[in-house]
Design an enzyme around this catalytic site. Structure first.
Site, PDB file in Angstrom:
ATOM      1  N   HIS A  23      -7.326 -32.403  57.911  1.00 48.08           N
ATOM      2  CA  HIS A  23      -6.083 -33.193  57.428  1.00 48.08           C
ATOM      3  C   HIS A  23      -6.002 -33.452  55.885  1.00 48.08           C
ATOM      4  CE1 HIS A  23      -7.014 -37.528  58.438  1.00 48.08           C
ATOM      5  NE2 HIS A  23      -7.577 -37.266  57.137  1.00 48.08           N
ATOM      6  N   GLU A  26      -1.869 -34.063  60.001  1.00 46.65           N
ATOM      7  CA  GLU A  26      -2.802 -33.641  60.997  1.00 46.65           C
ATOM      8  C   GLU A  26      -2.629 -32.199  61.366  1.00 46.65           C
ATOM      9  OE1 GLU A  26      -4.841 -35.658  61.349  1.00 46.65           O
ATOM     10  OE2 GLU A  26      -4.098 -37.791  61.985  1.00 46.65           O
ATOM     11  N   ASN A  49     -11.062 -33.168  60.259  1.00 43.95           N
ATOM     12  CA  ASN A  49     -10.264 -32.208  61.087  1.00 43.95           C
ATOM     13  C   ASN A  49      -9.357 -31.322  60.307  1.00 43.95           C
ATOM     14  OD1 ASN A  49      -8.147 -33.803  60.249  1.00 43.95           O
ATOM     15  ND2 ASN A  49      -7.676 -34.590  62.442  1.00 43.95           N
ATOM     16  N   ASP A  79       0.230 -41.939  50.944  1.00 49.60           N
ATOM     17  CA  ASP A  79       0.764 -42.538  52.372  1.00 49.60           C
ATOM     18  C   ASP A  79       0.638 -43.979  52.709  1.00 49.60           C
ATOM     19  OD1 ASP A  79      -2.181 -42.325  52.397  1.00 49.60           O
ATOM     20  OD2 ASP A  79      -2.126 -40.561  53.689  1.00 49.60           O
TER      21      ASP A  79
HETATM   22  P1  PGA Z   1     -12.079 -40.404  53.569  1.00 49.42           P
HETATM   23  O1  PGA Z   1     -10.835 -39.891  54.295  1.00 49.42           O
HETATM   24  O2  PGA Z   1     -12.037 -40.350  52.464  1.00 49.42           O
HETATM   25  O3  PGA Z   1     -12.102 -41.948  54.209  1.00 49.42           O
HETATM   26  O4  PGA Z   1     -13.419 -39.773  54.341  1.00 49.42           O
HETATM   27  C1  PGA Z   1     -10.507 -38.654  53.920  1.00 49.42           C
HETATM   28  C2  PGA Z   1      -9.176 -38.293  54.689  1.00 49.42           C
HETATM   29  O5  PGA Z   1      -9.561 -38.374  55.876  1.00 49.42           O
HETATM   30  O6  PGA Z   1      -8.511 -37.816  53.972  1.00 49.42           O
END
Ligand code: PGA
Length: 251
Positions: free
Chosen positions: A138, A143, A136, A67
């Site tokens: 995702h 999301e 959450n 992304d």
């Molecule tokens: P993080 O994010 O590695 O910064 O915890 C993971 C994500 O939100 O996919």
């Protein structure tokens, strides 16, 4: 789903990096899917160290990132282009033309998304996708509520994701509101997936992933239940809510 339990972040990163280098050794032209965020930084650090020691070369691999924020130029300090340059690309030998990251500045985001999918297909799909999991649930920027059949598309970031990412920006107002992300269908078509989770703040999400039975669009990581080659590499803190019993039906 296979679960590998790591003592801590360091060990999780070592296991992930080893699995990636083994993939590249077995198939020097492997197509690798990369993720950003805090979780994979240690993995990239280990890959850089392996490269600098001469233990692996990335000359022939191709990479696709999950992304990118909409509206940030590639050179913006918080873009995922910059992240990848700093964490991996500047320190290894993946040729520039073999690195793909969605262009969040494209004037037509829909056709950028379609082109991204075409590039992935033209490379016969992703062999090994590295993934993180949001609090959450995702994956990528998919999301809760995302339809599992979606491919690369533009998304509105939820307030909780913007808040989680605000730590990298000067103020909340600067956190982009949208992103381009591979869709869940794109991710599911990867031949192999390494899902990383570290830290107590991921324990609820990991518990839900391990104990959930049915795919649920409100918890995007549950889409991964149908994937035939998924390995969760999680540290003890991330696994702290999942008892041995919860994990027992996984190898
Ligand atoms: P993080 O994010 O590695 O910064 O915890 C993971 C994500 O939100 O996919």
């Amino acid at each position: 789903m296979k679960i590998l339990s790591a003592k801590n972040y360091e060990e999780m990163s070592m296991i992930a990096a080893r699995m990636i280098t083994e993939k590249v050794e077995a198939d020097p032209k492997a197509v690798l899917g990369f993720a950003t965020g805090g979780t994979p930084k240690g993995t990239y650090e280990k890959l850089v160290a392996a490269f600098k020691k001469g233990a692996v070369t990335f000359q022939q691999v191709t990479t696709f990132n999950l992304d990118e924020y909409v509206g940030l130029p590639p050179e913006h300090p918080n873009s995922y282009h910059t992240y990848m340059n700093e964490q991996l690309f500047n320190e290894t030998n993946i040729p520039v033309g073999q690195r793909f990251i969605p262009n969040g500045l494209a004037s037509d985001l829909q056709s950028e998304a379609a082109d991204y999918e075409k590039q992935i297909q033209a490379h016969d799909g992703i062999d090994l996708q590295l993934l993180g999991i949001g609090k959450n649930g995702h994956i990528g920027f998919n999301e809760p509520g995302t339809v599992f059949t979606q491919r690369t598309h533009r998304v509105a970031l939820t307030p909780s994701t913007r808040k989680a990412n605000a730590r990298y920006f000067e103020s909340m107002a600067e956190v982009p509101t949208h992103a381009l992300t591979m869709g869940i269908q794109t991710i599911l078509e990867s031949k192999e997936i390494l899902l990383l989770a570290a830290g107590r703040h991921k324990a609820e999400a990991v518990y839900r992933l391990i104990t959930g039975q049915q795919p649920d669009e409100q918890f995007p990581a549950s889409s991964l239940y149908s994937h035939p080659n998924l390995t969760l590499i999680a540290d003890e803190e991330a696994l702290s809510l999942a008892t041995t019993h919860d994990r027992s039906h996984f190898s």
